[in-house]
Design a protein around this motif. Structure first.
Motif, PDB file in Angstrom:
ATOM      1  N   CYS A 638       0.864  -1.181   0.000  1.00 44.92           N
ATOM      2  CA  CYS A 638       0.000   0.000   0.000  1.00 44.92           C
ATOM      3  C   CYS A 638       0.903   1.234   0.000  1.00 44.92           C
ATOM      4  CB  CYS A 638      -0.923  -0.008   1.216  1.00 44.92           C
ATOM      5  SG  CYS A 638      -0.040   0.357   2.737  1.00 44.92           S
ATOM      6  N   CYS A 644      -0.230   7.975   2.877  1.00 42.48           N
ATOM      7  CA  CYS A 644      -1.527   7.713   3.514  1.00 42.48           C
ATOM      8  C   CYS A 644      -1.637   8.407   4.863  1.00 42.48           C
ATOM      9  CB  CYS A 644      -1.709   6.219   3.700  1.00 42.48           C
ATOM     10  SG  CYS A 644      -3.231   5.829   4.534  1.00 42.48           S
ATOM     11  N   GLY A 647      -1.017   5.766   7.627  1.00 42.42           N
ATOM     12  CA  GLY A 647       0.182   4.925   7.618  1.00 42.42           C
ATOM     13  C   GLY A 647       1.131   5.211   8.761  1.00 42.42           C
ATOM     14  N   GLY A 677       0.760  -0.651   5.416  1.00 42.73           N
ATOM     15  CA  GLY A 677       1.333   0.407   6.240  1.00 42.73           C
ATOM     16  C   GLY A 677       0.654   0.613   7.587  1.00 42.73           C
ATOM     17  N   CYS A 678      -0.474  -0.047   7.807  1.00 43.05           N
ATOM     18  CA  CYS A 678      -1.121   0.010   9.119  1.00 43.05           C
ATOM     19  C   CYS A 678      -2.123  -1.131   9.173  1.00 43.05           C
ATOM     20  CB  CYS A 678      -1.805   1.375   9.324  1.00 43.05           C
ATOM     21  SG  CYS A 678      -3.468   1.458   8.626  1.00 43.05           S
ATOM     22  N   ARG A 680      -5.079  -1.352   8.880  1.00 48.41           N
ATOM     23  CA  ARG A 680      -6.191  -1.369   7.920  1.00 48.41           C
ATOM     24  C   ARG A 680      -5.892  -2.340   6.788  1.00 48.41           C
ATOM     25  NH1 ARG A 680      -6.331   3.384  10.201  1.00 48.41           N
ATOM     26  NH2 ARG A 680      -8.353   4.251  10.773  1.00 48.41           N
ATOM     27  N   ASN A 681      -4.634  -2.634   6.610  1.00 46.34           N
ATOM     28  CA  ASN A 681      -4.217  -3.740   5.753  1.00 46.34           C
ATOM     29  C   ASN A 681      -4.700  -3.642   4.312  1.00 46.34           C
ATOM     30  OD1 ASN A 681      -3.113  -6.177   4.972  1.00 46.34           O
ATOM     31  ND2 ASN A 681      -4.708  -7.424   5.942  1.00 46.34           N
ATOM     32  N   CYS A 682      -4.511  -2.480   3.695  1.00 47.75           N
ATOM     33  CA  CYS A 682      -4.979  -2.299   2.328  1.00 47.75           C
ATOM     34  C   CYS A 682      -4.255  -3.194   1.316  1.00 47.75           C
ATOM     35  CB  CYS A 682      -4.840  -0.838   1.920  1.00 47.75           C
ATOM     36  SG  CYS A 682      -5.936   0.196   2.893  1.00 47.75           S
TER      37      CYS A 682
HETATM   38  S1  SF4 Z   1      -2.865  -0.173   5.092  1.00 49.94           S
HETATM   39 FE1  SF4 Z   1      -4.284   1.224   4.068  1.00 49.94          FE
HETATM   40  S2  SF4 Z   1      -4.779   2.682   5.645  1.00 49.94           S
HETATM   41 FE2  SF4 Z   1      -2.949   1.605   6.361  1.00 49.94          FE
HETATM   42  S3  SF4 Z   1      -1.219   2.777   5.609  1.00 49.94           S
HETATM   43 FE3  SF4 Z   1      -1.631   1.312   4.021  1.00 49.94          FE
HETATM   44  S4  SF4 Z   1      -3.008   2.419   2.663  1.00 49.94           S
HETATM   45 FE4  SF4 Z   1      -3.046   3.517   4.559  1.00 49.94          FE
END
Ligand code: SF4
Ligand SMILES: Cc1cc2nc3c(=O)[nH]c(=O)nc-3n(C[C@H](O)[C@H](O)[C@H](O)COP(=O)(O)OP(=O)(O)OC[C@H]3O[C@@H](n4cnc5c(N)ncnc54)[C@H](O)[C@@H]3O)c2cc1C
Ligand code: FES
Lengths: 808, 118
Positions: A638, A644, A647, A677-678, A680-682
């Motif tokens: 991501c 982000c 992130g 990056g966090c 939220r696991n995009c």
């Molecule tokens: S996982 Fe999603 S919300 Fe988290 S840093 Fe990556 S893009 Fe952003």
């Protein structure tokens, strides 16, 4: 002079009478057999595996033509009996053969029911009854695309499955709203339909077929509501009718079938009748087990035992569609005066229902897990009181056997029937296992025929085998790699390491391979094992690689290739995009697509263009994407802390770093990674072989995820703080998998096989071990991290991609 | 010695052992295989199943496994190996003095273009 015995109908029931009779009274009769089909008798049940390509026609023969001759039986095959002259006691055939009889057996089976609709005579409309029908379907499947099966019963579904396996697009059309309505309740039928739909078979339920359209060959099926669907092949599987024409013409008493008594005699005492053509106590049967029971009684009668009686049968059904477990028997619907006990696990698609009347089991439907089918069926037939078992009935005989264990099966009476299809009882099975020292189910099948037909009794046979062999019985050893050897994957790997084998030919010689150059199953696996064990030393054999790895491109269904240039971490720039666009124009590549792993896929590249495509891409700085090999595929990322607002860490940089470290690494199966990056696991890191998720204090590492056929979320391996740690753990895990994963075993099944705790022990807790694994990975990368495109785009190699001669 | 239908298509050593090369003809692509025993076979380059390019398959013994769905086709007869059913046309082929000759149904010589580097 011996008595003359004549059999009309060379099928399953009739020939069973003859086989049993030969065992009881081999000298009593001169036997003559008439059969309308042009071969020896065969196992009709197994037509479905033949249609599905799982068996060959000659594998389903019960008795070849020689068998008859060796036993002095006169066989007229390809000859139909047209007249039974009861006064003169002779039969006549269509071609003028006249044969006198003292005793006659009619076993003419049944005829498929052909819907009386317009178009039923068109070419491409077939029934499903005999080998000839199967041949017609197979030949249609090679030329045509669309098949429609009319009838959603056992036969129709087996036909649909077989045709689909032959590559046709299949629609099943059924008059009622649920499938197999005579064997299944609505819940089980729905589960079945869902399973088959998931495999690509289409259904049209609750519709009435009104006509078949077409001028010479069928082109479409039309329904009562006026709609229609295209069809190049129509299989009518809408039921069967007992074949009683001959019996009727001969003046024998018939209703739906030829009427017979408990001795299987028809209204003429010299004429016996068995099989599907028969009606006994109001019942006609369409399954083999009851017909074989009839055959045994009939044979005993003919052998002079007037005390043998047939009293009707209880039947059970299995569907022979590979991977579909379904069992039904008795009064499965339940209803008035009955109790039903139901177990349902929708997630696992398991459904079990048993029906009780008073304290007796009278019916059962099992879907998904049919292990206990045979046991229920025995309880039903024996009319055992199940009052004491009621609470645990749905959990099968495990709980029952707790008291007796294996001894319990050995205590069964010797004459307890186990395999109904072949009429084999417990005593015979145990005696054969012991006498011949059998160790495997296949051996028991070969020697006793038990469990060799419909398979419903397999669990019982296995129990008997386990009990009879006793302590020597161990679960079967690891299966052999392929038919070239008896060794398992693991055994071969340790041999490669211990004996330092460095090439395929050394393996073949040292380990006594059965085929001089192996096969397409073992060669790619062995090549990988060699490279994994001895990087830099073992000889890589490109002829042992699957085409994708040989061509550094993914073969597509039309024989063209797709090429995926590697874009580190999914990041690209205008220069790269421009070069890709140029390649697309220059080689007229028809499709450009973004993959699920965030890369650009160039689809439809001709083989002869591959070297040119690579050369141009290499010039622009790309290396191969390995989007096709058993190797690291992609690292999805991501945008992370760089862009982000959520992130916490730079997931893109981490992803690029991991990809640069690991590309080019061969693994047992494809290997995919992602970095988010966090939480939220995009980047969807929790369905990857190795996933990384940034957290406030560092990184959480995940392993063993899979988004493929069998979805599996990752297990959390551990948390670490620094990027350097992420790298080391990642490499250690990949190396462990490379050392221990079996070829074509993804990390998900590997992890389930060895257990998360084991992997944590090796990769997390044992720091020295981890460093060693990571170091071994790095060392082998020296040998593997080469741009394969550069190698193959050289003029000398290009030759392999073009025709040796062009005469067109 | 050679009748008019035999056509030289290149040197045996230009076909990799356990591999193949393709000859493009007006009858379609023909795959010329060489197995590990240096036997040479020629089949139409179309798997009887879904037309996969047999030339890209793995050659083992006298079999080639199709790269698309792994049907095994017998190199010496063109028949699919059981349990699969089907067959692909095969062409006569022989090696004389290191040179591979392919027997084609009709003489088509003049337009031959040799692409071998030799
Ligand atoms: S996982 Fe999603 S919300 Fe988290 S840093 Fe990556 S893009 Fe952003
Ligand atoms: C595709 C398929 C799958 C099946 N699957 C199963 C299953 O899983 N389990 C199960 O228990 N059952 C199954 N069955 C049913 C089972 O095959 C039949 O019940 C059984 O074969 C009937 O035996 P039969 O001897 O009565 O008839 P058949 O086996 O049909 O034999 C009758 C023979 O008589 C011949 N004949 C008829 N008239 C004449 C005449 N006038 N002169 C000379 N010969 C004549 C016919 O050509 C035929 O060969 C299946 C059937 C089919 C078609
Ligand atoms: S096309 Fe060859 S196996 Fe399918």
């Amino acid at each position: 002079m011996k008595q003359q015995l004549v059999l009309v109908g060379n099928g399953m029931a009739g020939m069973k009478v003859i086989e049993e009779l030969l065992a009881l009274a081999p000298e009593r009769y001169d036997i003559t057999v008439f059969g309308a089909e042009p071969h020896g008798n065969y196992n009709r049940i197994l037509l479905s595996p033949v249609l599905a390509g799982e068996k060959q026609p000659d594998e389903i023969l019960i008795n070849p033509i020689d068998w008859y001759a060796e036993r002095g039986i006169q066989l007229h095959c390809g000859k139909a009996v047209t007249v039974v002259d009861r006064d003169a006691r002779i039969v006549r055939t269509d071609c003028g053969i006249v044969q006198p009889y003292d005793q006659l057996i009619l076993a003419t089976g049944s005829l498929p029911f052909v819907l009386p609709i317009p178009g039923r005579d068109l070419a491409g409309v077939v029934c499903y009854r005999d080998l000839h029908d199967v041949e017609q379907m197979l030949s249609a499947s090679r030329q045509f695309r669309n098949a429609v099966v009319i009838g959603g019963g056992l036969l129709g579904l087996e036909a649909a499955y077989g045709l689909q396996k032959q590559g046709m697009a299949v629609t099943v059309v059924h008059l009622l709203p649920t499938l197999m309505d005579r064997q299944l309740d609505a819940t089980a039928a729905t589960l079945l339909q869902q399973t088959l739909e998931a495999r690509g078979i289409k259904f049209k339920m609750a519709v009435q077929t009104s006509a078949l359209l077409g001028t010479e060959r069928v082109t479409a099926v039309q329904f009562a509501d006026g709609s229609s669907i295209p069809a190049d092949l129509v299989v009518m599987a809408a039921g069967v009718r007992p074949n009683i024409a001959l019996a009727q013409r001969s003046g024998l008493g018939c209703e739906r079938g030829v009427l017979v008594s408990d001795t299987l005699q028809s209204s003429d005492a010299r004429i016996y009748a068995v099989g599907e053509c028969v009606q006994h106590r109001g019942q006609c049967y369409g399954l083999v087990a009851p017909l074989y029971e009839q055959a045994r009684v009939c044979a005993a009668q003919l052998a002079g035992n007037s005390e043998a009686f047939y009293q009707g049968s209880m039947t059970s059904t299995k569907l022979k569609v590979t991977g579909v477990e379904l069992f039904s028997a008795g009064e499965f619907q339940g209803g008035d005066g009955c109790d039903s006990i139901v177990y349902q696990d929708a997630g696992a698609a398991v459904y079990k229902k048993v029906v009780l009347r008073g304290d007796k089991l009278v019916g059962a439907v099992l879907y998904g897990d049919t292990v206990d089918g045979g046991w229920y069926f025995q309880l039903m037939k024996a009319q055992t009181s199940v009052a004491a078992l009621r609470d645990s009935l749905l959990f099968g005989p495990v709980s029952e056997a707790e008291g007796g264990g294996q001894q319990a099966v050995l205590d069964w009476p010797d004459d307890k029937p186990v395999c109904d299809c072949n009429g084999v009882c417990k005593g015979k099975i145990v005696e054969t296992i012991r006498g011949k020292n059998l160790q495997t189910l296949d051996a028991v099948r070969a020697h006793t025929k038990a469990s060799a037909s419909c398979g419903a009794c397999t669990p019982m046979v296995e129990q008997l085998l386990a009990a009879a062999v006793g302590d020597n019985y161990s679960a079967p050893a690891l299966p052999a790699m392929c038919s070239c050897t008896t060794l398992s994957h693991d055994a071969v790997r340790s041999a490669i390491r211990e004996q330092k084998l460095l090439s395929l030919s050394q393996i073949f010689q040292t380990l006594a391979w059965r085929h001089a150059d192996g096969c397409d199953k073992c060669r790619p696996a062995l090549n990988f094992y060699l490279l994994a064990a001895w990087p830099g030393e073992a000889q890589d054999d490109s002829q042992a690689r699957f085409v994708n790895e040989r061509m550094h491109a993914n073969i597509q269904k039309d024989g063209s290739y797709s090429v995926v240039p590697r874009m580190w971490g999914g990041v690209t720039n205008s220069h790269e995009l421009r070069s890709i666009a140029d390649v697309v124009d220059k080689f007229q590549i028809p499709t450009v697509k973004i993959t699920g792993g965030q890369r650009v896929d160039l689809l439809g590249v001709k083989k002869s263009d591959l070297p040119g495509v690579w050369a141009d891409l290499a010039k622009a700085g790309f290396v191969s994407g390995h989007a096709y090999g058993k190797a690291l595929r992609t690292v999805k990322t991501c945008v992370g802390s760089e862009w982000c607002r959520f992130g916490t860490q730079d997931s893109t940089a981490m992803g690029i770093q991991l990809e640069k470290l690991t590309w080019g690494a061969w693994t047992p199966h494809k290997f995919k990674m992602a970095v988010s990056g966090c939480p939220r696991n995009c980047a969807e890191a929790t369905i990857k072989d190795f996933g990384v998720i940034a957290i406030e204090s560092g990184w959480e590492l995940h392993v063993g995820g899979n988004g493929g056929i069998k979805l599996r979320g990752t297990d959390v391996l551990c948390r670490v703080e620094t990027m350097a740690e992420v790298e080391e753990y990642c490499l250690a895990f990949m190396q462990l998998y490379r050392d221990e994963g079996r070829y074509l075993e993804r990390t998900a099944p590997y992890l389930e096989r060895v257990g998360l705790a084991y992997v944590q022990q090796r990769v997390v807790h044992d720091a020295a071990g981890r460093q060693l694994l990571a170091q071994r990975f790095r060392d082998s990368q020296q040998h593997f991290q080469k741009d394969p495109w550069a190698e193959l785009a050289s003029p000398a190699s290009r030759e392999r991609f073009i025709p040796i001669v062009d005469l067109s | 010695m050679l009748d008019s239908n035999w056509l030289a298509v290149g040197l045996l050593r230009n076909i990799p052992p356990q591999g193949s090369r393709v000859v493009r003809t007006e009858h379609g692509e023909i795959a010329v295989f060489r197995n590990s025993a240096d036997e040479v076979f020629a089949l139409l380059n179309r798997c009887p199943h879904r037309g996969g390019p047999l030339a890209e398959g793995i050659v083992h013994g006298r079999l080639v496994s199709c790269p698309l769905h792994a049907w095994q086709v017998q190199l010496d007869s063109g028949e699919a190996k059981a349990p699969d059913i089907g067959c692909v046309p095969r062409f006569p082929v022989k090696v004389v003095g290191g040179e591979v000759y392919l027997g084609l149904p009709a003489p088509t010589t003049s337009r031959a273009r040799l692409n071998t580097v030799d």
